[in-house]
Structure formats: structure tokens, C-alpha cells
Design a protein around this motif. Sequence first.
Motif, short mmCIF file in Angstrom:
data_model
loop_
_atom_site.label_atom_id
_atom_site.label_comp_id
_atom_site.label_asym_id
_atom_site.label_seq_id
_atom_site.Cartn_x
_atom_site.Cartn_y
_atom_site.Cartn_z
N ASP A 43 5.11 -13.63 -19.39
CA ASP A 43 4.95 -13.59 -18.02
C ASP A 43 3.99 -12.65 -17.15
OD1 ASP A 43 6.51 -11.27 -18.39
OD2 ASP A 43 8.20 -12.12 -17.55
N GLY A 44 3.55 -11.64 -18.12
CA GLY A 44 2.50 -10.96 -17.70
C GLY A 44 2.84 -9.79 -16.78
N VAL A 45 4.05 -9.27 -16.98
CA VAL A 45 4.47 -8.24 -16.18
C VAL A 45 3.80 -6.91 -16.51
CG1 VAL A 45 6.63 -6.72 -15.35
CG2 VAL A 45 6.85 -9.30 -15.46
N GLU A 46 3.71 -6.75 -17.65
CA GLU A 46 3.31 -5.37 -18.21
C GLU A 46 1.85 -5.56 -18.22
OE1 GLU A 46 7.35 -5.74 -19.29
OE2 GLU A 46 5.83 -7.10 -19.83
N THR A 47 1.33 -6.63 -18.32
CA THR A 47 -0.12 -6.60 -18.26
C THR A 47 -0.73 -6.22 -16.90
OG1 THR A 47 -0.66 -8.43 -20.08
CG2 THR A 47 -2.42 -8.23 -18.29
N ARG A 48 0.07 -6.89 -15.85
CA ARG A 48 -0.43 -6.67 -14.46
C ARG A 48 -0.17 -4.96 -14.18
NH1 ARG A 48 1.79 -11.55 -13.89
NH2 ARG A 48 3.88 -10.75 -13.41
N ALA A 49 0.94 -4.31 -14.68
CA ALA A 49 1.24 -3.15 -14.41
C ALA A 49 0.17 -2.26 -15.11
CB ALA A 49 2.34 -2.47 -15.01
N LEU A 50 -0.41 -2.54 -16.20
CA LEU A 50 -1.40 -1.74 -16.72
C LEU A 50 -2.83 -1.98 -16.03
CD1 LEU A 50 -0.88 -2.76 -20.75
CD2 LEU A 50 -0.77 -0.30 -19.69
N ALA A 51 -2.95 -3.24 -15.55
CA ALA A 51 -4.25 -3.42 -15.02
C ALA A 51 -4.42 -2.72 -13.60
CB ALA A 51 -4.46 -4.95 -14.81
N GLU A 52 -3.16 -2.63 -12.98
CA GLU A 52 -3.10 -1.94 -11.82
C GLU A 52 -3.21 -0.70 -11.58
OE1 GLU A 52 0.58 -4.01 -10.07
OE2 GLU A 52 -0.73 -5.52 -9.25
N GLY A 73 -1.17 -13.25 -8.37
CA GLY A 73 -0.94 -11.96 -7.38
C GLY A 73 -1.55 -10.47 -7.87
N LEU A 74 -2.38 -10.71 -8.89
CA LEU A 74 -3.11 -9.61 -9.29
C LEU A 74 -4.39 -9.18 -8.45
CD1 LEU A 74 -2.73 -7.42 -11.40
CD2 LEU A 74 -4.34 -8.81 -12.87
N PRO A 75 -4.66 -8.40 -7.66
CA PRO A 75 -5.55 -8.02 -6.77
C PRO A 75 -7.05 -8.16 -7.49
CG PRO A 75 -4.15 -6.17 -6.59
CD PRO A 75 -3.68 -6.93 -7.72
N ALA A 76 -8.06 -8.48 -6.97
CA ALA A 76 -9.20 -8.89 -7.78
C ALA A 76 -9.86 -7.68 -8.46
CB ALA A 76 -10.34 -9.29 -6.61
N GLU A 77 -9.66 -6.39 -8.14
CA GLU A 77 -10.19 -5.37 -8.75
C GLU A 77 -9.54 -5.29 -9.99
OE1 GLU A 77 -10.12 -0.56 -8.36
OE2 GLU A 77 -10.51 -1.63 -6.65
N ALA A 78 -8.15 -5.33 -9.97
CA ALA A 78 -7.39 -5.29 -11.29
C ALA A 78 -7.38 -6.50 -12.18
CB ALA A 78 -5.80 -5.07 -10.98
N ALA A 79 -7.75 -7.59 -11.55
CA ALA A 79 -7.81 -8.94 -12.28
C ALA A 79 -9.20 -8.70 -13.19
CB ALA A 79 -7.96 -10.22 -11.46
N ALA A 80 -10.17 -8.23 -12.70
CA ALA A 80 -11.59 -7.79 -13.29
C ALA A 80 -11.31 -7.10 -14.64
CB ALA A 80 -12.59 -7.34 -12.39
N ARG A 81 -10.20 -6.51 -14.66
CA ARG A 81 -10.12 -5.42 -15.80
C ARG A 81 -9.11 -6.28 -17.20
NH1 ARG A 81 -9.93 -1.58 -12.04
NH2 ARG A 81 -7.60 -1.70 -11.56
#
Length: 194
Positions: A43-52, A73-81
Motif C-alpha cells: 500500500d506504499g505507507v513506508e515508501t511515502r514516509a521515506l520519500a517525504e 497523495g504524495l506531494p510532487a517533490e516527494a513523488a519525484a524521488r
Amino acid sequence: MAFDWSRFYEQQGGRGVRPTFERALALRSDAPPGDAVDLGCGDGVETRALAESGWTVLATDSDAGVEERVLAGLPAEAAARVRVRRTSFEELGPLPETDLVYAGFALPFCEPGHFPYLWADIREALRPGGLVAGELFGPHDDWFGRPRMNFHDRAGVEGMLAGMEVLQLVEDDRRGMSFEGPKHWHVFHVIARA
């Protein structure tokens, strides 16, 4: 029996990061964000936490819709990572050099014959001081013997971690709940440093 992963992820909606993941990041608190691989990211919870938090992340999962779920829901700056790859463990191939490999409740779903290769790839990918964190299932688990799953006793887990600095090896052998209902869990929660 095949798992309905999409249903599982729906039922997990709103969960926080898993304790083993949180502990691994706390053990790295003096180091800046680096590169991470989230194996079986679900579900990407940990991926999103890392990227943010500034990490660059390769997130892998075999389930359809993984990219949409991970980036939701990931901000563009974080999604780019974040780079998302839909693939099975068996088709994954070599991993890039990384500072963290996280595999929350995912590694048991690698085919037993392929698991030693996946584990070797994980160890080879870790930079000096890099961490591997996640869960392995033991032989007392109710799912023991299910096709396409791997299980390890404590001696086997300790052997897999030989030559690494073991920062956490917690064995959880108890009744509990799963998304399928009541279940006996036998889980090793592992964090080790290369």
C-alpha cells in the motif's frame, strides 16, 4: 490458496508505518536520508514516509495498481524521488546499491527455490553500514506449507544474518488476527546492518 492483495490493501487503509520500519529509521537517525528499496511495498505507507523524509526510493510490488497506490497523495517533490516497479521477487533481478532495504511482511511470499538468490541480492545491494529490515515467517505459523511461500526457523534466520550486525531479532510466536481471520503467527522481526 492465492491471496487477494487488493482486498488486503483496502482493509489496511489508514494504517501507520510498521514498528520494524520505524525502529530501523530511528537506528539511522544520525545519518541523512539516502537511497532505499521497499520490497513488496504493497500500500506504499513506508515508501511515502521515506520519500517525504527526503529518501530516494525504489518501490517494488507484483500487484496491479501498485504505482497508483504508492503515489496517492504524495506531494510532487516527494513523488519525484520514487520509482515504482511492478514485478515479482522472482523477476526482480539485481538491486541497486542502497542504504536501506525494507521488506515489511513481504519476504515470506518469495518462492522457496528463489529466496536464497533474493536474500543474496539484498545483502549485495547494501552499502557499508546499510540496513535490512523486515519480517520472516517461522515454521509454527499457520500458513506454513502454503505453496510459493518460504519459512525459516530461528537457526536459519541467524544463519542468514551471519556476518552482519544484528540490531533487532524479535521472535513473535502467538495467536492473533490476519485479514483472513484468526491465525497463529510465527514471525521474526529483523533489523541488521551490513
